[in-house]
Motif scaffolding. Structure first.
Motif, PDB file in Angstrom:
ATOM      1  N   GLY A   1       3.146   5.724  -1.323  1.00  0.00           N
ATOM      2  CA  GLY A   1       2.194   4.760  -1.876  1.00  0.00           C
ATOM      3  C   GLY A   1       2.739   3.349  -1.953  1.00  0.00           C
ATOM      4  N   GLU A   2       4.061   3.216  -1.994  1.00  0.00           N
ATOM      5  CA  GLU A   2       4.677   1.889  -2.022  1.00  0.00           C
ATOM      6  C   GLU A   2       4.409   1.124  -0.731  1.00  0.00           C
ATOM      7  OE1 GLU A   2       8.792   2.642  -2.758  1.00  0.00           O
ATOM      8  OE2 GLU A   2       8.390   3.696  -4.631  1.00  0.00           O
ATOM      9  N   LEU A   3       4.023   1.812   0.338  1.00  0.00           N
ATOM     10  CA  LEU A   3       3.738   1.175   1.624  1.00  0.00           C
ATOM     11  C   LEU A   3       2.269   0.761   1.744  1.00  0.00           C
ATOM     12  CD1 LEU A   3       5.653   3.602   4.021  1.00  0.00           C
ATOM     13  CD2 LEU A   3       6.530   1.630   2.768  1.00  0.00           C
ATOM     14  N   ILE A   4       1.486   1.014   0.697  1.00  0.00           N
ATOM     15  CA  ILE A   4       0.059   0.738   0.733  1.00  0.00           C
ATOM     16  C   ILE A   4      -0.293  -0.309  -0.318  1.00  0.00           C
ATOM     17  CG2 ILE A   4      -2.241   1.744   0.422  1.00  0.00           C
ATOM     18  CD1 ILE A   4      -0.964   4.436   1.279  1.00  0.00           C
ATOM     19  N   SER A   5      -1.040  -1.320   0.099  1.00  0.00           N
ATOM     20  CA  SER A   5      -1.513  -2.355  -0.804  1.00  0.00           C
ATOM     21  C   SER A   5      -3.031  -2.222  -0.880  1.00  0.00           C
ATOM     22  CB  SER A   5      -1.117  -3.730  -0.274  1.00  0.00           C
ATOM     23  OG  SER A   5      -1.653  -4.734  -1.089  1.00  0.00           O
ATOM     24  N   VAL A   6      -3.547  -1.860  -2.021  1.00  0.00           N
ATOM     25  CA  VAL A   6      -4.953  -1.563  -2.254  1.00  0.00           C
ATOM     26  C   VAL A   6      -5.372  -0.445  -1.295  1.00  0.00           C
ATOM     27  CG1 VAL A   6      -7.263  -2.502  -2.545  1.00  0.00           C
ATOM     28  CG2 VAL A   6      -5.288  -3.954  -2.971  1.00  0.00           C
ATOM     29  N   ASP A   7      -6.112  -0.759  -0.230  1.00  0.00           N
ATOM     30  CA  ASP A   7      -6.536   0.286   0.704  1.00  0.00           C
ATOM     31  C   ASP A   7      -6.076  -0.019   2.133  1.00  0.00           C
ATOM     32  OD1 ASP A   7      -8.169  -1.840   1.155  1.00  0.00           O
ATOM     33  OD2 ASP A   7     -10.051  -0.764   0.895  1.00  0.00           O
ATOM     34  N   ARG A   8      -4.976  -0.772   2.246  1.00  0.00           N
ATOM     35  CA  ARG A   8      -4.408  -1.121   3.550  1.00  0.00           C
ATOM     36  C   ARG A   8      -2.909  -0.845   3.556  1.00  0.00           C
ATOM     37  NH1 ARG A   8      -7.611  -4.596   6.766  1.00  0.00           N
ATOM     38  NH2 ARG A   8      -9.471  -5.315   5.661  1.00  0.00           N
ATOM     39  N   LEU A   9      -2.397  -0.548   4.752  1.00  0.00           N
ATOM     40  CA  LEU A   9      -0.954  -0.393   4.903  1.00  0.00           C
ATOM     41  C   LEU A   9      -0.284  -1.760   4.793  1.00  0.00           C
ATOM     42  CD1 LEU A   9      -0.747   2.050   7.931  1.00  0.00           C
ATOM     43  CD2 LEU A   9       0.135   2.483   5.642  1.00  0.00           C
ATOM     44  N   HIS A  10       0.944  -1.785   4.292  1.00  0.00           N
ATOM     45  CA  HIS A  10       1.746  -3.006   4.303  1.00  0.00           C
ATOM     46  C   HIS A  10       1.819  -3.498   5.744  1.00  0.00           C
ATOM     47  CE1 HIS A  10       5.408  -5.430   4.291  1.00  0.00           C
ATOM     48  NE2 HIS A  10       5.148  -5.631   3.010  1.00  0.00           N
TER      49      HIS A  10
END
Length: 90
Positions: free
Chosen positions: A46-55
């Protein structure tokens, strides 16, 4: 009413290290929903996801055909989503 499909998700490189697994099956009908589900089920990923997009350092590939980033991208029952580092393709 939206129908949720069970699809295969595969992880390569750093996403695989973060997830601690190489693949799993998830129910989702859009890319955003899939990423939200992954963030809940695998907190370290989940740390690689910002809201509903991948980093921005990571990408999602749909069925080996195209890279997708729009959270509204529809997903189907037989789809396979591959998540990898943005520079993995060379």
């Amino acid at each position: 009413m939206q129908v949720e499909f069970l699809m295969q998700v595969e992880f390569l490189g750093i996403p695989r290290q973060r997830a601690g697994i190489s693949e799993l099956e998830v129910q989702a009908d859009t890319l955003g929903q899939l990423l939200g589900t992954l963030a809940m089920r695998i907190p370290s990923f989940g740390e690689l996801i910002s809201v509903d997009r991948l980093h921005s350092s990571f990408v999602a590939n749909l069925n080996g055909d195209r890279f997708v980033s729009d959270p509204e991208t529809p997903l189907g029952q037989d789809d396979c989503v591959l998540i990898l580092s943005a520079d993995a393709g060379g």
